[in-house]
Design an enzyme around this catalytic site. Sequence first.
Site, PDB file in Angstrom:
ATOM      1  CD  GLU A   1       2.017  -3.925  23.011  1.00  0.00           C
ATOM      2  OE1 GLU A   1       1.937  -3.597  21.812  1.00  0.00           O
ATOM      3  OE2 GLU A   1       3.041  -3.734  23.698  1.00  0.00           O
TER       4      GLU A   1
ATOM      5  CD  GLU B   1       5.941  -6.914  24.825  1.00  0.00           C
ATOM      6  OE1 GLU B   1       6.280  -5.854  24.220  1.00  0.00           O
ATOM      7  OE2 GLU B   1       5.120  -7.720  24.360  1.00  0.00           O
TER       8      GLU B   1
END
Length: 472
Positions: free
Chosen positions: A168, A369
Amino acid sequence: MDNKLIFPEGFWWGSATSGPQSEGSFNKPHESIFDYWYKIEPEAFFDKVGPRITSNFYNSYKEDLAMLKEIGLNSFRTSIQWTRLIKDLETGEPDEDGVRFYNAVIDETISNGIIPVMNLHHFDLPIELYEKYGGWESKHVVKLFVRFAETAFKLFGDRVKYWTTFNEPIVIVEGQYLYEFHYPKVVDGKKAMQVLYNVNLASASVIKRFRELGLQEQGGKIGIILNLTPAYPRSDSDEDIEASRIADAFFNASFLDPAVKGSFPEKLVELLKMDGVLWESTVEEDRVINEGTVDFLGVNYYQPRRVKAKEAGSLDDRGWMPDKYFDNYDMPGKRMNPYRGWEIYPKAMYDIAINIRDNYDNIPWFISENGMGVQGEEKYVNEEGIIEDDYRIEFFKEHLQYLHQGISEGSNCFGYHTWTPIDCWSWTNAYKNRYGFIAVDLKTKNKTIKKSGRWIKEVSENNGFYKLSQDK
């Protein structure tokens, strides 16, 4: 009609965590940016719970990995902490205990029949590198990151075949340099855009080094983990659609395009030039980004972004921000996870799958995720002491149904990882919301498998599941 959904052969059924969120900060030669932040401002963290112990993976990795095997996981992503592995941040010389620990974790993962996926950066920059050089504002830090990565590749590349550079990375930009939710909480759009460039350069430079070391020839693959938040316009008006395109360029394509295509979105570069906040770069650095594209992509998906055209009077006094081109839209009637404050929108799984298929060369990718954080799960404990988290099972099923639809229409997805295997520490939220298949008691450190952990074992063994009676 058979309503069983079967996934491709060899599909990854796994889960993800990170070093700073699971290991604890024991025996590290350096503090991370989060270790330091907790030390100076513990009240910024829920219940003042910091990263010292987390889920104690440093001490309990053997038992923890045995539990991952018990619930049927065939793959597992975690991260190698720069602050644990490296003794000398300038030279990349490793720390003896860090080498011992990560060797043991990798070997134990493999001995349990689980594929290890190793990530190199999960928001855990060594604090010295921020204090000395300005962290990711500095091209020198990019070079030091490559040295760290090279050390990891040489030590573990014989066994780890799946690597990722960053988790991220847009969150580094947003949290540290725009919206003040990660230390050092700088609000500076110009610096933010330089950091955005530098982190892309760091990822591509590490990929270049990976290939120079010949890890591809040894069967290794390297990718990046991006949190994709599809930007949906409020309406089909030209203004709302344009706002959503700009939001998408900033928050998704700013890392997705360089990672897969080797170049930044033209729209983004054009706006940043016009606003005088374009990063500084060289022809050689641009060439590294152009050539340092990924072998595969990991996608973290939790929630969509809803946007609308910028409304008069909604400019703020924070200086240049991406928000000058759109406003967030609070869509009436949206489904919410009330604990996390995030919208639940499973159909985005399908939209992401088709976007990658059609606009990103159908690159191999996996969901790295996906999860549902819930506060106060102890209220769902049954007489046997098991948390009956049916809400989590339903959440996973809904998302997987849309993912399966995308796969059946040709998207090249090879796996699904949840966040997270064992309840872990979550930055300033600490243990406020729990995500795991396995619960951890913070006082005793005892771990117990939730109902969802038994469910994922069946899914993994059957490589699929019976879908919900009706799509939501």
